[in-house]
Scaffold this active site. Sequence first.
Site, PDB file in Angstrom:
ATOM      1  N   ASP A  50     -24.641  24.153  71.071  1.00 46.78           N
ATOM      2  CA  ASP A  50     -25.080  22.739  70.910  1.00 46.78           C
ATOM      3  C   ASP A  50     -26.458  22.780  70.053  1.00 46.78           C
ATOM      4  O   ASP A  50     -26.290  23.726  69.133  1.00 46.78           O
ATOM      5  CB  ASP A  50     -25.636  22.124  72.127  1.00 46.78           C
ATOM      6  CG  ASP A  50     -25.577  20.694  72.512  1.00 46.78           C
ATOM      7  OD1 ASP A  50     -26.169  19.969  71.796  1.00 46.78           O
ATOM      8  OD2 ASP A  50     -24.726  20.196  73.345  1.00 46.78           O
ATOM      9  N   HIS A  78     -30.807  17.175  72.217  1.00 48.57           N
ATOM     10  CA  HIS A  78     -29.419  16.934  72.850  1.00 48.57           C
ATOM     11  C   HIS A  78     -28.903  18.272  73.650  1.00 48.57           C
ATOM     12  O   HIS A  78     -28.612  18.233  74.704  1.00 48.57           O
ATOM     13  CB  HIS A  78     -28.629  16.641  71.603  1.00 48.57           C
ATOM     14  CG  HIS A  78     -27.122  16.444  71.959  1.00 48.57           C
ATOM     15  ND1 HIS A  78     -26.178  17.270  72.151  1.00 48.57           N
ATOM     16  CD2 HIS A  78     -26.456  15.257  72.078  1.00 48.57           C
ATOM     17  CE1 HIS A  78     -24.948  16.735  72.398  1.00 48.57           C
ATOM     18  NE2 HIS A  78     -24.960  15.583  72.445  1.00 48.57           N
ATOM     19  N   SER A  92     -21.075  13.230  75.021  1.00 47.42           N
ATOM     20  CA  SER A  92     -21.613  14.332  75.317  1.00 47.42           C
ATOM     21  C   SER A  92     -22.307  14.708  76.513  1.00 47.42           C
ATOM     22  O   SER A  92     -22.563  15.846  76.987  1.00 47.42           O
ATOM     23  CB  SER A  92     -22.994  14.298  74.298  1.00 47.42           C
ATOM     24  OG  SER A  92     -22.504  14.261  73.027  1.00 47.42           O
TER      25      SER A  92
END
Length: 848
Positions: A184, A259, A623
């Site tokens: 990620d 994220h 996600s």
Amino acid sequence: MANVCWVYLVLAVCFGLFVNTLSQGDSDSDTVTAVYIVTLKQAPAVHHFEEELRRKGYQGFHHGVASGRLNRFHKPRNNSRSHQNSSSYFSRVHDSILRRALRGEKYLKLYSYHYLINGFAVLVTPEQVGKLSRRREVANVVLDFSVRTATTHTPQFLGLPKGAWSQEGGYETAGEGIVIGFIDTGIDPTHPSFADDASEHSYPVPAHFSGICEVTRDFPSGSCNRKLVGARHFAASAITRGIFNSSQDYASPFDGDGHGTHTASVAAGNHGIPVVVAGHHFGNASGMAPHSHIAVYKALYKSFGGFAADVVAGIDQAAQDGVDIISLSITPNRRPPGIATFFNPIDMALLSAVKAGIFVVQAAGNTGPSPKSMSSFSPWIFTIGAASHDRAYSNSIILGNNVTIPGVGLGPGTDKDETYTLISALHALCNDTTLADDMYVGECQDSSNFNPELIEGNLLICSYSIRFVLGLSTIKRAVQTAKNVSAAGVVFYMDPFVIGFQLNPTPLEMPGIIIPSPDDSKILLQYYNSSLERDGLTKKIVRFGAVASISGGLKANYSVSAPKVMYYSARGPDPEDSFLDDADIMKPNLIAPGNLIWAAWSSLGTDSVEFQGESFAIMSGTSMAAPHIAGLAALIKQKFPHFSPAAIASALSTTASLYDKSGGPIMAQRAYTNPDLNQSPATPFDMGSGFVNATSALDPGLILDSTHDDYMSFLCGINGSGPVVLNYTGQNCWVYNSTIGSADLNLPSITIAKLNQSKTVKRSVTNIAGNETYKVGWSAPYGVSMKVSPTHFFIGTGEKQVLTIIFNATMINTSASFGRIGLFGNQGHNINIPLSVIVKFSYNRTDG
């Protein structure tokens, strides 16, 4: 300077000199460089380790039952010295091949892959690609491609506190000993969600994990601990392209986006961490497996996304380090070309990871709701779609004419039983400010444009335009403007040119609301304009007559029907190739909470401008759904350490729920605009097997298992795939005595893309529970008759039972239809196997 610039910290400098060297002389297209991923015919290290174990008499695992004394992670691990030796050996081989193929020419090797695939990433010209391709050691050369990134309440919604957690000793031990690897945008190691002292129950050291923690200025010594056990970053491909911005992207595992921090905490964040945003408390956060360990492999970046070469390097390292689960909240930017979507560097590296016993979870993608929008393809990857959960935040503004307009905004309401005058920003300008000076002044980005005496104590109306969507204007700046001019609150109306934009709840530090509907915004403006009193001669406003109050959006509402498949969640059927032929594989595999998920946020995260500087953020997407499953898989792995990746996938799939909280069928949103007005019952191409049932997945009763050999037989069964399989895996298809079609893989679902009159498939189930008697029932897809045998059976602990399913087309039809097989045990185990049949031919076709 040597041909190969291998020191990572000077890679950018090396690249600059390299490009300057290449650019001298001919400017022909043959001198244009690009990154290529080269795989070799020699098997990677993991295959050598497996052969070594076989020679020593280890047998591995079959159908969830251990045989021999192979360690509990179903793969050779914690051989750090062996890994280092093999890494050095493979790197030397790669360097030797490059030197011999390119004899004195300039090139730049970025990575040597050795654990899951044997190969390297290299920056070369098209002419040099030809030279490499002709080397007898080289199997495959693929152009690098780009990829992109695709909670407080969800543990309760999934029933973890009284279900899965309580079964295994409570949240303080949930996931203990299991390492989840995240490919990620990195992680913020200072966040309390990743501290190792947040619980009275100390974290053990995972003995099977051998990863390291990079130390940089952004990621200093001590960033890792017994919770965050490993952290690395991979950016060589991005650096060679000249697009890596070290001030934004951080040449370290630190998360400059947000994220990666968010996804890691969804899966494995500590339990009971207070969620405070904009000064408001929204409860306490917990990951799905709060006592599992986290290993971070940063390969995605805020300013450009990521590239396959870097992602494969992260996957290869994660497997070598000994992670148990890999979570990928990323998808390719394009459908992989070639004879099948499964043949791409990322999926093939993940196939080797699955062979090594690692469970792989990937987000389906946010490209829904159209059919065939799936961005995760292969049967060895567990693909997750996004669903809502039962918590929602609602806000509203009550106008003086008793009209209530709904909206969003995580902020307080105005004082109860009081109304406040509404004043448009355009009617509250300073004398020296005009629309001609600033056409965007209505967005309230600069308090110096406004007359505070006029606005003080009133509700300021601001416009929300496309500039907010693009990040050119922000809610934070508008709220600060309202505070600077002493407004009682702020009201945003939607610009009519912003069509179909779905707005997440946004934190507000003062009473406020955002009206996301252009139609509702018109109602607000009509009321406001009709309530203005103007001078008959000058037409100047002499009185602002519109009043309103704001209810506030801090209190969550738990009465909505949930779950439902979100409009953005990518849909099946699974595209088998770039021609959009359908594969006999069901995608997605499952849905999980992915909408409006509270989770940790990086202190320097910039992915959502409205949450900059906050320690938590509320985000939506597949996600967010994928790490929910990664965490729940850790609970299964903890209880069943001998489970293969396919067994974990089966446990999650066959126990999934088909119904929402109210007992009705799970619904799927079908449109981007007004999604709640455009929905219908979800099909397996929307939700896979259904919505995850965490508690039942820990007691599945029966499992459907698959091995690496099964996947290889499937790949070899694809027409013309032999050379490609050899290129990627180094294995000849003739080794496999027989090939199988994708419908014949022992998956916990059945999909038939083309049913030409009749087809027979088999499924093998293994009992991991006590002795039990099962009855078999089914509902056939429309246009299909079917029979399952046996219709009932007794199965003892550890025994297998083969089910034979015969499908017969009863009509000619090209629309997908769906059914189910149910196995109902007398000890309470219920197994759900979804069925999908797309094209149906009820007669034998002949060619003239």
